[in-house]
Design a protein around this motif. Structure first.
Motif, PDB file in Angstrom:
ATOM      1  N   ALA A  68       0.825  -1.204   0.000  1.00 53.98           N
ATOM      2  CA  ALA A  68       0.000   0.000   0.000  1.00 53.98           C
ATOM      3  C   ALA A  68       0.861   1.256   0.000  1.00 53.98           C
ATOM      4  CB  ALA A  68      -0.936  -0.012   1.210  1.00 53.98           C
ATOM      5  N   LEU A  69       1.930   1.264   0.789  1.00 55.60           N
ATOM      6  CA  LEU A  69       2.793   2.439   0.864  1.00 55.60           C
ATOM      7  C   LEU A  69       3.570   2.653  -0.426  1.00 55.60           C
ATOM      8  CD1 LEU A  69       4.041   1.855   4.494  1.00 55.60           C
ATOM      9  CD2 LEU A  69       2.807   3.897   3.726  1.00 55.60           C
ATOM     10  N   LEU A  70       4.231   1.605  -0.911  1.00 57.87           N
ATOM     11  CA  LEU A  70       5.055   1.755  -2.104  1.00 57.87           C
ATOM     12  C   LEU A  70       4.209   2.062  -3.342  1.00 57.87           C
ATOM     13  CD1 LEU A  70       7.628  -1.118  -1.468  1.00 57.87           C
ATOM     14  CD2 LEU A  70       7.971   1.339  -1.168  1.00 57.87           C
ATOM     15  N   GLN A  71       3.035   1.451  -3.427  1.00 57.37           N
ATOM     16  CA  GLN A  71       2.157   1.739  -4.560  1.00 57.37           C
ATOM     17  C   GLN A  71       1.586   3.149  -4.486  1.00 57.37           C
ATOM     18  OE1 GLN A  71      -0.761  -1.413  -5.117  1.00 57.37           O
ATOM     19  NE2 GLN A  71       0.840  -2.981  -4.939  1.00 57.37           N
ATOM     20  N   SER A  72       1.408   3.677  -3.276  1.00 64.74           N
ATOM     21  CA  SER A  72       0.961   5.067  -3.132  1.00 64.74           C
ATOM     22  C   SER A  72       1.992   6.019  -3.732  1.00 64.74           C
ATOM     23  CB  SER A  72       0.738   5.400  -1.653  1.00 64.74           C
ATOM     24  OG  SER A  72      -0.342   4.659  -1.121  1.00 64.74           O
ATOM     25  N   ILE A  73       3.259   5.743  -3.483  1.00 65.43           N
ATOM     26  CA  ILE A  73       4.325   6.571  -4.056  1.00 65.43           C
ATOM     27  C   ILE A  73       4.325   6.440  -5.577  1.00 65.43           C
ATOM     28  CG2 ILE A  73       6.814   6.949  -4.139  1.00 65.43           C
ATOM     29  CD1 ILE A  73       6.908   5.730  -1.259  1.00 65.43           C
ATOM     30  N   GLU A  74       4.212   5.209  -6.069  1.00 67.47           N
ATOM     31  CA  GLU A  74       4.207   4.981  -7.509  1.00 67.47           C
ATOM     32  C   GLU A  74       3.030   5.687  -8.181  1.00 67.47           C
ATOM     33  OE1 GLU A  74       4.304   0.807  -8.365  1.00 67.47           O
ATOM     34  OE2 GLU A  74       5.925   0.438  -6.946  1.00 67.47           O
TER      35      GLU A  74
END
Length: 340
Positions: free
Chosen positions: A26-32
């Protein structure tokens, strides 16, 4: 012209049907997604904060990371529950994240929504004043937060500090100039919108609000925005305020869109109760072929009133699909409505 961004709740679940199966996902995809949205020409990347939930919970590491990976897009929250916050520590985190982002933070704060646990803020060490409520505590935390963001010294310096101090009383560091003007209040009622205007906060209005007169959601929300602007004018603030609304909105342009949202059945407002006592109205979702969607959106009075539109995205469907959802609105809908 309207600023258009996305709003992600950052849900994650270990289900095989989800593209976000862990907090890390969830965190890394939010950045992406923020990076992709900036490349598409969107104006904002906003995130919802929920505690004790499989959702985004600690906003400032995420905001700082997005700030470091992007260069133009606004980065914000909608909203941070102030019942849980130490306003001085929050001012430090917010100042640092804003400096990393080059002054692009747009922080939405509020009393928050119904929680995953009973009085979860008590586990964080907070309690309302005697005779007060959680809402009172949230507003008091917000007032302190706004005050320290002004950058004025208030703390008595140690006469024998470890490092030399500047003269006078000390302020919270790091201080980010201008951040005070980029704080928004998520208001569920007309009264709290007016309160926010008096304090010089911008206004965020979500997909639900208190049902104050039985009118359609978008009509009530537009009235709330007008009440906010009138209160702002009466307060005599020097700058112009900003207002945002959130919408679930999908242009059906391919078979994936039609499979996911072609039969959503959420094309009418709904009325329910929050905390078993507050009657609330929940705004409809929009999902239609672009030409139909455009005509539906022309009738939404609140979107017309607001200068910023946040598209709530189904983050568990993955970065690529959510970028497609944003691009479809920017390409097929926004120009026809004069938003671009």
């Amino acid at each position: 012209m309207k600023k258009i961004g996305f709003l992600s709740f950052g849900h994650w679940t270990p289900s095989s049907q989800s593209q976000a199966r862990s907090a890390s996902d969830a965190l890394l995809q939010s950045i992406e997604l923020a990076v992709a949205a900036e490349q598409l020409g969107a104006d904002g990347a906003y995130f919802r904060v929920h505690h004790f939930a499989r959702q985004l919970g600690a906003p400032f590491p995420l905001l700082a990371a997005v700030g470091a990976k992007t260069s133009r897009i606004e980065i914000g929250t909608a909203v941070i529950d102030m019942r849980y916050e130490n306003p001085l520590y929050m001012a430090e985190d917010a100042g640092a994240a804003d400096l990393i982002a080059g002054g692009r933070l747009q922080l939405g704060i509020s009393r928050g929504s119904p929680e995953q646990v009973i009085d979860g803020w008590r586990y964080f060490g907070y309690a309302p004043p005697e005779g007060g409520t959680g809402s009172d505590m949230a507003r008091r935390h917000a007032e302190v937060f706004l005050d320290v963001l002004r950058g004025q010294g208030f703390a008595q310096p140690n006469p024998r500090p470890m490092f030399p101090n500047p003269p006078g009383l000390l302020r919270i560091e790091p201080h980010s100039e201008g951040l005070r003007d980029r704080i928004w209040w998520g208001a569920a009622s007309n009264a709290t919108a007016v309160w926010a205007a008096k304090l010089g906060m911008n206004l965020q209005s979500s997909t639900l609000k208190d049902d104050e007169n039985g009118e359609p959601f978008h009509v009530q929300q537009a009235s709330q925005i007008r009440a906010f602007r009138e209160a702002w004018k009466e307060a005599g603030h020097a700058r112009e305020p900003r207002t945002s609304v959130s919408r679930s909105m999908f242009a059906l342009v391919d078979d994936r869109d039609r499979a996911y949202f072609g039969h959503s059945g959420q094309d009418e407002d709904q009325v329910g109760f929050i905390d078993e006592k507050t009657r609330a109205i929940f705004g409809r979702s929009y999902a239609a072929e672009p030409d139909v969607l455009i005509e539906q959106l022309r009738k939404d009075e609140a979107i017309a009133e607001a200068d910023t539109l946040l598209l709530t995205v189904p983050n568990q469907l993955g970065v690529d699909y959510n970028a497609h959802v944003i691009e479809a609105i920017l390409t097929h809908v926004a120009p026809a409505l004069g938003w671009r």
